[in-house]
Design an enzyme around this catalytic site. Sequence first.
Site, PDB file in Angstrom:
ATOM      1  N   GLU A 204       0.822  -1.217   0.000  1.00 24.22           N
ATOM      2  CA  GLU A 204       0.000   0.000   0.000  1.00 24.22           C
ATOM      3  C   GLU A 204       0.852   1.263   0.000  1.00 24.22           C
ATOM      4  O   GLU A 204       0.365   2.349   0.307  1.00 24.22           O
ATOM      5  CB  GLU A 204      -0.957  -0.004   1.198  1.00 24.22           C
ATOM      6  CG  GLU A 204      -1.954  -1.155   1.128  1.00 24.22           C
ATOM      7  CD  GLU A 204      -3.098  -1.027   2.120  1.00 24.22           C
ATOM      8  OE1 GLU A 204      -3.018  -0.181   3.028  1.00 24.22           O
ATOM      9  OE2 GLU A 204      -4.062  -1.785   1.964  1.00 24.22           O
ATOM     10  N   LYS A 336     -15.829  -1.192   2.887  1.00 21.57           N
ATOM     11  CA  LYS A 336     -15.169  -1.533   1.618  1.00 21.57           C
ATOM     12  C   LYS A 336     -16.223  -2.053   0.651  1.00 21.57           C
ATOM     13  O   LYS A 336     -16.884  -3.064   0.937  1.00 21.57           O
ATOM     14  CB  LYS A 336     -14.128  -2.628   1.851  1.00 21.57           C
ATOM     15  CG  LYS A 336     -12.905  -2.206   2.661  1.00 21.57           C
ATOM     16  CD  LYS A 336     -12.149  -3.451   3.116  1.00 21.57           C
ATOM     17  CE  LYS A 336     -10.752  -3.148   3.638  1.00 21.57           C
ATOM     18  NZ  LYS A 336     -10.174  -4.336   4.317  1.00 21.57           N
TER      19      LYS A 336
HETATM   20  P1  PGA Z   1      -6.827  -5.780   2.366  1.00 20.28           P
HETATM   21  O1  PGA Z   1      -6.204  -4.865   3.502  1.00 20.28           O
HETATM   22  O2  PGA Z   1      -7.357  -4.910   1.311  1.00 20.28           O
HETATM   23  O3  PGA Z   1      -5.662  -6.627   1.928  1.00 20.28           O
HETATM   24  O4  PGA Z   1      -7.901  -6.594   3.040  1.00 20.28           O
HETATM   25  C1  PGA Z   1      -6.796  -3.706   3.976  1.00 20.28           C
HETATM   26  C2  PGA Z   1      -7.259  -3.832   5.411  1.00 20.28           C
HETATM   27  O5  PGA Z   1      -7.123  -4.885   6.054  1.00 20.28           O
HETATM   28  O6  PGA Z   1      -7.805  -2.873   5.946  1.00 20.28           O
HETATM   29 ZN    ZN Z   2      -8.179  -4.059   7.988  1.00 21.27          ZN
END
Ligand code: PGA
Ligand code: ZN
Length: 429
Positions: A204, A336
């Site tokens: 990230e 998300k």
């Molecule tokens: P991921 O990580 O997109 O790999 O799930 C982001 C998070 O855990 O917040």
């Molecule tokens: Zn997370």
Amino acid sequence: MKIQNIDAYQIYDSRGFPTLEVELELENGIKACGLVPSGASTGQFEALELRDGDMKRFRGKSVFKAIANVREEIAPALMGKSVFEQRANDELMIALDGTENKSRLGANAILGVSMAMAKAAAIARDQALFEYLGNGEGNLIPLNEIQILGGGAHAGWATDIQDFLVIAVGAKSYEETLEITHNIYHAAGELMKKLGKCVGIADEGGWWPDYKNNEEPFEVLLEAIKMAGYEPGRDVAISLDIAASDLYDGTNYSFKLEGKTFSPDEFYDLMAAWCNKYPIISIEDPFADTDFNNWKRFQKEFGSKVQIIGDDLFTTNIKRIEQGIEQELANSVLIKLNQIGSVSETLDAINVTQQAGWLPVVSARSGETEDAFICHLAVATNAGQLKVGSFARSERQVKWNENLRIQRKLGAKARFLGAELYRKILRLD
Ligand code: PGA
Ligand code: ZN
């Protein structure tokens, strides 16, 4: 305004993994695309991301089945429908899929169409996406949660903890949060490189560390904050994503880096000790998604001092969020889009969170694209917070930059609450 054509094709995310882009066309020729992100430390209760699993193609990661599902099943079903009927059209796709977790057509297939539909509708109304999604009510520019060091599944388990982040709680404007974070990110990088503790860049965009235990990164963070000229706790607070489901085997938690195993009680004590020792304002997934006892106990003890975010715990799933609210498991929900797989359900998840007086944090995935949909989602809903990984790499910067454009477009109507928004859940004094 009717949907005239829907097509999908394979594109590639920030890790170079296949994902899909959906292009939706309206009867008047307006076209818009939805680009689907992808997680690495995914929660077990997420909607299913359909991948082909053919090891001869992209090491099993191609999404040609999901693409075929868009072309052959979803497109014919939505042809001629009004683009403004987002909810009805999302529900139609969910019914067409027919499973609890979108595993037949794929949450990635459904979400790509859902996102493209919202964008096309906004264009057709001659509105920005945030205006369309929020019916003109959205004007809150989010406070940023920005990663400085990456670990866990995003950095080859360099640390067991997934994200060491900062929140510029002293910032008076969105721009100031970016300036503060920029200064800390580069101070941390310089410091780590000087000490030989930086291996590279994690998924990230944060620094990929080389430490012997999970506590050393706190010292670097604190040092970097001070080096950059800020006071830890007052100007800048620490935020963590423990991603503890990845550390839990159903009985115990373990840190591979240190070769240590913790009972749930011992892990609770460690999380509590960190929150008491360091200026931590926010902690995500401190416990596994099934360890409700610890969540409940932690919320009771720290819920008025620390933002406690459920990510894998809730997976943007309305039923799980409602259960969490009822049982007082946390005080905040990570949001998300692809955990639930449609725009309407994501809006519902945010709404349920806000109705309970909790704080939503709109989030990117570790595998991202050049799509800035989530910025519009955050502003549209006045969510107040955004988590996009670090302050580097274009799949991250496209989001931080989009907020600047949204703020310009809002002009005098734009609001920035900064850390004031924590007063809804925390006693800050
Ligand atoms: P991921 O990580 O997109 O790999 O799930 C982001 C998070 O855990 O917040
Ligand atoms: Zn997370």
